[in-house]
Design a protein around this motif. Structure first.
Motif, PDB file in Angstrom:
ATOM      1  N   PHE A   1      -2.015 -15.259 -13.076  1.00  0.00           N
ATOM      2  CA  PHE A   1      -2.308 -13.833 -12.976  1.00  0.00           C
ATOM      3  C   PHE A   1      -3.009 -13.312 -14.238  1.00  0.00           C
ATOM      4  O   PHE A   1      -3.954 -12.519 -14.157  1.00  0.00           O
ATOM      5  CB  PHE A   1      -1.030 -13.046 -12.696  1.00  0.00           C
ATOM      6  N   LYS A   2      -2.566 -13.782 -15.399  1.00  0.00           N
ATOM      7  CA  LYS A   2      -3.228 -13.386 -16.646  1.00  0.00           C
ATOM      8  C   LYS A   2      -4.651 -13.926 -16.690  1.00  0.00           C
ATOM      9  O   LYS A   2      -5.574 -13.244 -17.152  1.00  0.00           O
ATOM     10  CB  LYS A   2      -2.426 -13.888 -17.843  1.00  0.00           C
ATOM     11  N   PHE A   3      -4.839 -15.155 -16.220  1.00  0.00           N
ATOM     12  CA  PHE A   3      -6.181 -15.737 -16.174  1.00  0.00           C
ATOM     13  C   PHE A   3      -7.103 -14.888 -15.295  1.00  0.00           C
ATOM     14  O   PHE A   3      -8.240 -14.583 -15.680  1.00  0.00           O
ATOM     15  CB  PHE A   3      -6.117 -17.165 -15.642  1.00  0.00           C
ATOM     16  N   LEU A   4      -6.624 -14.502 -14.114  1.00  0.00           N
ATOM     17  CA  LEU A   4      -7.454 -13.719 -13.193  1.00  0.00           C
ATOM     18  C   LEU A   4      -7.780 -12.342 -13.752  1.00  0.00           C
ATOM     19  O   LEU A   4      -8.852 -11.794 -13.489  1.00  0.00           O
ATOM     20  CB  LEU A   4      -6.742 -13.580 -11.842  1.00  0.00           C
ATOM     21  N   GLU A   5      -6.883 -11.788 -14.524  1.00  0.00           N
ATOM     22  CA  GLU A   5      -7.130 -10.467 -15.109  1.00  0.00           C
ATOM     23  C   GLU A   5      -8.194 -10.509 -16.202  1.00  0.00           C
ATOM     24  O   GLU A   5      -8.949  -9.564 -16.386  1.00  0.00           O
ATOM     25  CB  GLU A   5      -5.823  -9.905 -15.676  1.00  0.00           C
ATOM     26  N   LYS A   6      -8.273 -11.645 -16.921  1.00  0.00           N
ATOM     27  CA  LYS A   6      -9.166 -11.729 -18.080  1.00  0.00           C
ATOM     28  C   LYS A   6     -10.478 -12.463 -17.780  1.00  0.00           C
ATOM     29  O   LYS A   6     -11.464 -12.277 -18.481  1.00  0.00           O
ATOM     30  CB  LYS A   6      -8.451 -12.456 -19.230  1.00  0.00           C
TER      31      LYS A   6
ATOM     32  N   GLY B   1       7.518 -20.470  -2.210  1.00  0.00           N
ATOM     33  CA  GLY B   1       8.569 -19.464  -2.302  1.00  0.00           C
ATOM     34  C   GLY B   1       8.188 -18.226  -3.096  1.00  0.00           C
ATOM     35  O   GLY B   1       9.022 -17.340  -3.293  1.00  0.00           O
ATOM     36  N   MET B   2       6.954 -18.153  -3.545  1.00  0.00           N
ATOM     37  CA  MET B   2       6.508 -16.984  -4.301  1.00  0.00           C
ATOM     38  C   MET B   2       6.568 -15.728  -3.437  1.00  0.00           C
ATOM     39  O   MET B   2       6.377 -15.788  -2.223  1.00  0.00           O
ATOM     40  CB  MET B   2       5.080 -17.214  -4.804  1.00  0.00           C
ATOM     41  N   GLU B   3       6.840 -14.592  -4.057  1.00  0.00           N
ATOM     42  CA  GLU B   3       6.959 -13.327  -3.321  1.00  0.00           C
ATOM     43  C   GLU B   3       5.656 -12.974  -2.599  1.00  0.00           C
ATOM     44  O   GLU B   3       4.560 -13.227  -3.110  1.00  0.00           O
ATOM     45  CB  GLU B   3       7.323 -12.193  -4.288  1.00  0.00           C
ATOM     46  N   GLN B   4       5.797 -12.351  -1.445  1.00  0.00           N
ATOM     47  CA  GLN B   4       4.638 -11.901  -0.660  1.00  0.00           C
ATOM     48  C   GLN B   4       3.698 -11.052  -1.512  1.00  0.00           C
ATOM     49  O   GLN B   4       2.477 -11.219  -1.475  1.00  0.00           O
ATOM     50  CB  GLN B   4       5.130 -11.099   0.551  1.00  0.00           C
ATOM     51  N   ARG B   5       4.257 -10.146  -2.294  1.00  0.00           N
ATOM     52  CA  ARG B   5       3.406  -9.240  -3.086  1.00  0.00           C
ATOM     53  C   ARG B   5       2.575 -10.001  -4.121  1.00  0.00           C
ATOM     54  O   ARG B   5       1.482  -9.574  -4.482  1.00  0.00           O
ATOM     55  CB  ARG B   5       4.256  -8.163  -3.763  1.00  0.00           C
ATOM     56  N   ASP B   6       3.095 -11.157  -4.583  1.00  0.00           N
ATOM     57  CA  ASP B   6       2.336 -11.933  -5.560  1.00  0.00           C
ATOM     58  C   ASP B   6       1.187 -12.692  -4.900  1.00  0.00           C
ATOM     59  O   ASP B   6       0.115 -12.848  -5.498  1.00  0.00           O
ATOM     60  CB  ASP B   6       3.266 -12.895  -6.302  1.00  0.00           C
TER      61      ASP B   6
ATOM     62  N   THR C   1       4.632 -16.682   5.097  1.00  0.00           N
ATOM     63  CA  THR C   1       3.804 -15.730   4.361  1.00  0.00           C
ATOM     64  C   THR C   1       2.626 -15.313   5.240  1.00  0.00           C
ATOM     65  O   THR C   1       1.944 -16.166   5.798  1.00  0.00           O
ATOM     66  CB  THR C   1       3.288 -16.358   3.053  1.00  0.00           C
ATOM     67  N   LYS C   2       2.407 -14.010   5.370  1.00  0.00           N
ATOM     68  CA  LYS C   2       1.329 -13.496   6.220  1.00  0.00           C
ATOM     69  C   LYS C   2       0.271 -12.812   5.353  1.00  0.00           C
ATOM     70  O   LYS C   2       0.594 -11.890   4.593  1.00  0.00           O
ATOM     71  CB  LYS C   2       1.878 -12.495   7.247  1.00  0.00           C
TER      72      LYS C   2
END
Length: 197
Positions: free
Chosen positions: A101-106, A121-126, A154-155
């Protein structure tokens, strides 16, 4: 784990057993690249591989002639293994140890294909955050494609720029394109379905 096509077809790669990964199966990987073959000539494509793990997908792109490839993972062991394997095969792969996520932001570069294989198992929002960051920061080329591998629980088909998905056992690949390509994608998806049945 083996490379299924390209210059190094059939070559086996043996990552350490202690890496915290769930590699894409050969069957799913072959299905994924059969789809991508309908859209791309891989030579000299710029690739971003997120949650790269063992580098399984990166090696597959490299064997087909894609370059350069950026492989991002937060685990030091994974990044070290990718670096070692890329050197052994002389692949143009740059492994980066970073929180995705930090990589994508920068990150300011753009890519022809972006592949992401987060933990199931990562959260849907992530999962949704990955998609949002990529398109908000314009990391995908105009004619490019983003693919996210996830479980059937996950949808992602409600997300903007969603194009189509394919289910292989317990794994799903969701494909995203810039909306200007949507009409063409629907036609090609229909053609692809003929081969699936």
């Amino acid at each position: 784990m083996r490379i299924i096509s390209g210059k190094y077809k059939g070559r086996r790669i043996s990552p350490p057993n202690n890496l915290p990964v769930r590699p894409t199966t050969d069957m799913s990987k072959e299905a994924l690249f059969n789809i991508l073959n309908n859209y791309f000539n891989f030579t000299e494509l710029r690739i971003l591989d997120l949650f790269a793990g063992t580098g399984n997908i990166s090696y597959e792109f490299a064997s087909r002639g894609a370059e350069p490839i950026i492989s991002v993972d937060g685990d030091f062991g994974c990044v070290s293994f990718i670096k070692k394997t890329a050197k052994e095969f002389e692949f143009d792969i740059t492994p980066i140890k970073s929180d995705v996520f930090k990589f994508l932001e920068k990150n300011k570069a753009s890519y022809d294909i972006i592949f992401a294989d987060p933990p199931y198992g990562m959260e849907q929002r992530d999962f949704e955050k990955i998609i949002t960051l990529i398109f908000e920061n314009e990391l995908l080329e105009e004619d490019g494609m983003m693919v996210i591998e996830h479980s059937k629980h996950t949808k992602l088909n409600h997300m903007e720029n969603f194009s189509f998905d394919r289910n292989y056992g317990g794994s799903v690949f969701s494909f995203f394109e810039l909306e200007g390509d949507e009409e063409e994608t629907i036609d090609e998806e229909g053609d692809d379905d003929e081969f699936d049945s």
